[in-house]
Design a protein around this motif. Structure first.
Motif, PDB file in Angstrom:
ATOM      1  N   SER A 142      35.735  30.269  62.346  1.00  0.00           N
ATOM      2  CA  SER A 142      34.853  30.563  61.544  1.00  0.00           C
ATOM      3  C   SER A 142      35.243  31.068  60.083  1.00  0.00           C
ATOM      4  CB  SER A 142      33.937  31.862  62.059  1.00  0.00           C
ATOM      5  OG  SER A 142      35.156  32.889  62.475  1.00  0.00           O
ATOM      6  N   THR A 143      34.280  30.891  59.253  1.00  0.00           N
ATOM      7  CA  THR A 143      34.478  31.378  57.925  1.00  0.00           C
ATOM      8  C   THR A 143      34.629  32.790  57.656  1.00  0.00           C
ATOM      9  OG1 THR A 143      33.755  29.303  56.962  1.00  0.00           O
ATOM     10  CG2 THR A 143      33.982  31.279  55.417  1.00  0.00           C
ATOM     11  N   VAL A 144      35.722  33.503  56.856  1.00  0.00           N
ATOM     12  CA  VAL A 144      35.701  34.778  56.649  1.00  0.00           C
ATOM     13  C   VAL A 144      35.687  34.863  55.005  1.00  0.00           C
ATOM     14  CG1 VAL A 144      37.058  36.778  56.855  1.00  0.00           C
ATOM     15  CG2 VAL A 144      36.869  35.239  58.805  1.00  0.00           C
ATOM     16  N   PRO A 145      34.832  35.416  54.433  1.00  0.00           N
ATOM     17  CA  PRO A 145      34.659  35.803  53.056  1.00  0.00           C
ATOM     18  C   PRO A 145      35.839  36.214  52.373  1.00  0.00           C
ATOM     19  CG  PRO A 145      32.870  36.144  53.823  1.00  0.00           C
ATOM     20  CD  PRO A 145      33.503  36.179  55.054  1.00  0.00           C
ATOM     21  N   ILE A 146      36.481  35.849  51.094  1.00  0.00           N
ATOM     22  CA  ILE A 146      37.534  36.682  50.593  1.00  0.00           C
ATOM     23  C   ILE A 146      36.983  37.461  49.603  1.00  0.00           C
ATOM     24  CG2 ILE A 146      39.076  34.468  50.910  1.00  0.00           C
ATOM     25  CD1 ILE A 146      38.688  33.922  47.963  1.00  0.00           C
ATOM     26  N   ALA A 147      37.930  38.322  48.907  1.00  0.00           N
ATOM     27  CA  ALA A 147      37.191  39.225  47.820  1.00  0.00           C
ATOM     28  C   ALA A 147      37.400  38.448  46.540  1.00  0.00           C
ATOM     29  CB  ALA A 147      37.900  40.506  47.850  1.00  0.00           C
ATOM     30  N   LEU A 148      36.356  37.901  46.042  1.00  0.00           N
ATOM     31  CA  LEU A 148      36.567  37.203  44.648  1.00  0.00           C
ATOM     32  C   LEU A 148      36.556  38.165  43.560  1.00  0.00           C
ATOM     33  CD1 LEU A 148      34.135  34.210  45.356  1.00  0.00           C
ATOM     34  CD2 LEU A 148      36.445  34.212  45.358  1.00  0.00           C
ATOM     35  N   PRO A 149      37.442  38.058  42.670  1.00  0.00           N
ATOM     36  CA  PRO A 149      37.527  38.839  41.471  1.00  0.00           C
ATOM     37  C   PRO A 149      36.428  38.983  40.672  1.00  0.00           C
ATOM     38  CG  PRO A 149      39.794  37.912  41.899  1.00  0.00           C
ATOM     39  CD  PRO A 149      38.714  37.219  42.738  1.00  0.00           C
ATOM     40  N   GLY A 150      36.057  37.714  40.263  1.00  0.00           N
ATOM     41  CA  GLY A 150      34.665  37.545  39.636  1.00  0.00           C
ATOM     42  C   GLY A 150      34.794  38.283  38.107  1.00  0.00           C
ATOM     43  N   GLY A 151      36.130  37.625  37.192  1.00  0.00           N
ATOM     44  CA  GLY A 151      36.375  38.148  35.943  1.00  0.00           C
ATOM     45  C   GLY A 151      35.528  37.321  35.243  1.00  0.00           C
ATOM     46  N   GLN A 152      35.343  37.749  33.790  1.00  0.00           N
ATOM     47  CA  GLN A 152      34.588  37.256  32.938  1.00  0.00           C
ATOM     48  C   GLN A 152      34.981  35.815  32.563  1.00  0.00           C
ATOM     49  OE1 GLN A 152      34.523  38.910  28.856  1.00  0.00           O
ATOM     50  NE2 GLN A 152      32.723  37.620  28.374  1.00  0.00           N
ATOM     51  N   ASN A 153      33.942  34.911  32.814  1.00  0.00           N
ATOM     52  CA  ASN A 153      34.421  33.061  32.637  1.00  0.00           C
ATOM     53  C   ASN A 153      35.282  32.697  33.704  1.00  0.00           C
ATOM     54  OD1 ASN A 153      33.056  33.150  30.093  1.00  0.00           O
ATOM     55  ND2 ASN A 153      34.745  33.867  29.073  1.00  0.00           N
ATOM     56  N   GLU A 154      35.324  33.442  34.827  1.00  0.00           N
ATOM     57  CA  GLU A 154      36.015  33.014  35.875  1.00  0.00           C
ATOM     58  C   GLU A 154      35.206  32.048  36.892  1.00  0.00           C
ATOM     59  OE1 GLU A 154      38.705  35.199  39.443  1.00  0.00           O
ATOM     60  OE2 GLU A 154      38.153  36.245  37.931  1.00  0.00           O
ATOM     61  N   ILE A 155      35.848  30.742  37.056  1.00  0.00           N
ATOM     62  CA  ILE A 155      35.134  29.723  37.701  1.00  0.00           C
ATOM     63  C   ILE A 155      35.506  29.377  39.159  1.00  0.00           C
ATOM     64  CG2 ILE A 155      34.285  28.778  35.352  1.00  0.00           C
ATOM     65  CD1 ILE A 155      36.297  26.671  35.678  1.00  0.00           C
ATOM     66  N   ASN A 156      36.827  29.601  39.321  1.00  0.00           N
ATOM     67  CA  ASN A 156      37.415  29.150  40.542  1.00  0.00           C
ATOM     68  C   ASN A 156      38.604  30.115  40.977  1.00  0.00           C
ATOM     69  OD1 ASN A 156      37.433  27.624  42.726  1.00  0.00           O
ATOM     70  ND2 ASN A 156      38.679  26.174  41.864  1.00  0.00           N
ATOM     71  N   ASP A 157      38.744  30.309  42.262  1.00  0.00           N
ATOM     72  CA  ASP A 157      39.867  31.037  42.909  1.00  0.00           C
ATOM     73  C   ASP A 157      40.457  30.292  43.932  1.00  0.00           C
ATOM     74  OD1 ASP A 157      39.520  33.517  41.097  1.00  0.00           O
ATOM     75  OD2 ASP A 157      37.557  33.404  42.278  1.00  0.00           O
ATOM     76  N   PRO A 158      41.082  29.366  43.858  1.00  0.00           N
ATOM     77  CA  PRO A 158      41.735  28.446  44.857  1.00  0.00           C
ATOM     78  C   PRO A 158      43.008  29.267  45.560  1.00  0.00           C
ATOM     79  CG  PRO A 158      42.236  27.603  42.849  1.00  0.00           C
ATOM     80  CD  PRO A 158      41.516  28.459  42.426  1.00  0.00           C
ATOM     81  N   LEU A 159      43.000  29.395  46.946  1.00  0.00           N
ATOM     82  CA  LEU A 159      44.006  29.522  47.685  1.00  0.00           C
ATOM     83  C   LEU A 159      44.829  28.468  48.137  1.00  0.00           C
ATOM     84  CD1 LEU A 159      42.181  32.573  49.483  1.00  0.00           C
ATOM     85  CD2 LEU A 159      43.623  32.799  47.411  1.00  0.00           C
ATOM     86  N   VAL A 160      46.281  28.723  48.142  1.00  0.00           N
ATOM     87  CA  VAL A 160      46.987  27.696  48.672  1.00  0.00           C
ATOM     88  C   VAL A 160      48.026  27.909  49.529  1.00  0.00           C
ATOM     89  CG1 VAL A 160      46.507  26.458  46.606  1.00  0.00           C
ATOM     90  CG2 VAL A 160      48.698  27.512  46.646  1.00  0.00           C
TER      91      VAL A 160
END
Length: 456
Positions: A236-254
């Motif tokens: 199941s999917t568990v949402p991560i805490a997206l920082p959501g900064g100004q002009n932030e368009i992606n937060d890929p985890l690797v």
């Protein structure tokens, strides 16, 4: 344990990051409870590009690293073959490994490895057909004598991409591999039950790049801007805490690792749109048992791998845009640990903790022909020279077993890691200021610190 690593589609992004701006980088930590890093010689296959992308250990004298190399065959720019290397406690050496085998295959990559026992090691990746823009999963197994290819499914179909990025197992009959399949890409999860690799249905969104298996009922996978959890019954999917900064368009985890069910760490990067260009900053996500928390005050530009020893002792590796970096979490803050600067630049892709006092990291260096990069902490032959100067931008030069120089940062700090043990004469200079000098003894696996004062 496999700390996870980005697939090649994300690895290609790293090359573009090397000239991109870094949003913020904490000052270098010259001393403290972090280990001292040094380089360990590692072989290369041929004279063209070589890279190590994953690492896993059975013991301190039995460690595997996997990746790829350029065989010099058409297409010489993008063609790759599998690369596996083994540490026997004394040296690293190349072990022959098979490549993907299907019609029109152009390249073979290994992106992750998990060493369960001396005679039970798995490596995953994929083979590519450049002419059709398709790929197929690749899984290799080491039985104590040789590597062999194990059949693996391609749920995306033979005319679509199928790639594996990371692998981690609980037992010899309970191993997980993750990646992506199809176009557009969807999460790919495979499971080994001791007899075959099978596709596991999941509700995960987007491609997956890292996996860590704590038990048969507790497995985490991360990728893109999501995390996914297996509870022994289903994913199941568990949402991560997206920082959501100004002009932030992606937060890929690797990459992902864990020290316990309530201490899981995932790493990656933040992507910001800056007009017609992009900027990047590192991202760490921490699971404490009920929710993910985002950490953005982290060293480097992009993080690829993580090793979680305890909740107050975590290491992450990646790049600052030019050289490989090592970050350390002490339970309160992330700091940059001095690490060797080799070649014309480089990147660290994965990290493995054999014990809490024996860590290894792998990656590649850049130059005319890039090569493999292996670092160990604490180093058995090298140490770190560090200190503080009352002037930022001062030139710090050292003369001893090796010669080199660096400059102090905006705080007046400096650090030089990977120096062979021995006596060094250190000279600090800046403009018309009166230089300051000192003779310092660098020890293997230790950091020597000195404060300099310039008369200006």
């Amino acid at each position: 344990m496999n700390t996870g690593r980005c697939p090649l589609r994300i690895s290609a992004l790293i090359v573009g990051l090397l000239l991109a701006p870094v949003l913020s980088t904490p000052p270098v930590q010259a001393h403290g409870n972090s280990l001292v890093w040094g380089t360990v010689p590692s072989p290369n296959h041929g004279s063209l590009d070589n890279a190590l992308l994953g690492i896993s250990a059975v013991a301190g004298t039995d460690i595997w690293a996997v990746g790829e190399y350029n065989p010099g065959l058409p297409p010489t720019v993008t063609g790759r073959r599998t690369l596996t290397e083994h540490w026997d406690g004394r040296s690293w050496h190349i072990v022959p490994s098979p490549n993907a085998s299907f019609p029109h295959v152009s390249a073979s990559h290994l992106t992750g490895v998990d060493a369960l026992a001396v005679n039970d090691v798995w490596a995953v990746g994929y083979g590519e057909d450049f002419s059709s823009l398709t790929s197929r999963t690749l899984i290799l197994h080491w039985d104590g004598m040789r590597w062999s290819t194990v059949p693996s499914p391609n749920p995306g179909g033979t005319n679509q991409p199928n790639q594996l990025s990371a692998i981690d197992g609980v037992t010899a009959t309970d191993v997980w591999a993750v990646g992506a399949a199809g176009f557009p890409e969807t999460a790919l999860i495979l499971h080994w039950n001791g007899a075959s690799w099978d596709v596991v249905p999941n509700q995960c969104t987007g491609p997956l790049a890292g996996v860590v298996a704590l038990s048969a009922q507790n497995v985490w996978a991360v990728g893109d801007t999501t995390s996914c959890h297996y509870d022994g019954i289903g994913w199941s999917t568990v949402p991560i805490a997206l920082p959501g900064g100004q002009n932030e368009i992606n937060d890929p985890l690797v990459g992902v690792a864990a020290s316990s069910p309530n201490d899981v760490w995932a790493v990656g990067n933040r992507v910001f749109e800056q007009g017609e260009s992009f900027s990047y900053a590192p991202l760490v996500e921490h699971w404490t048992g009920s929710t993910w928390t985002a950490m953005t005050a982290v060293p480097g530009m992009l993080l690829n791998g993580v090793a979680a020893l305890t909740p107050t002792n975590v290491y992450a590796v990646g790049t600052d845009g030019t050289y490989g970096v090592v970050g350390h979490w002490d339970g309160q803050t992330w700091t940059m640990v001095p690490s060797p600067r080799t070649g014309q630049g480089g990147v660290l892709q994965a990290i493995e903790a054999v014990t809490q006092t024996n860590l290894w990291a792998v990656g590649s260096v850049y130059g005319t022909a890039g090569g493999t990069l292996v670092e160990q902490a604490p180093s058995r032959t090298q140490g770190t020279l560090s200190g503080m100067v009352n002037v930022s931008g001062a030139t710090v030069s050292w003369f001893g077993p090796v010669t080199g120089s660096t400059t102090t940062d905006v705080y007046g700090n400096f650090a030089a890691a990977g120096l062979p043990a021995g006596a060094y004469t250190v000279v600090v200079a800046y403009g018309s200021c009166t230089p300051d000098t000192a003779t310092l003894q660098v020890g293997a696996g230790t950091s020597v610190t000195h404060t300099f004062h310039l008369q200006c």
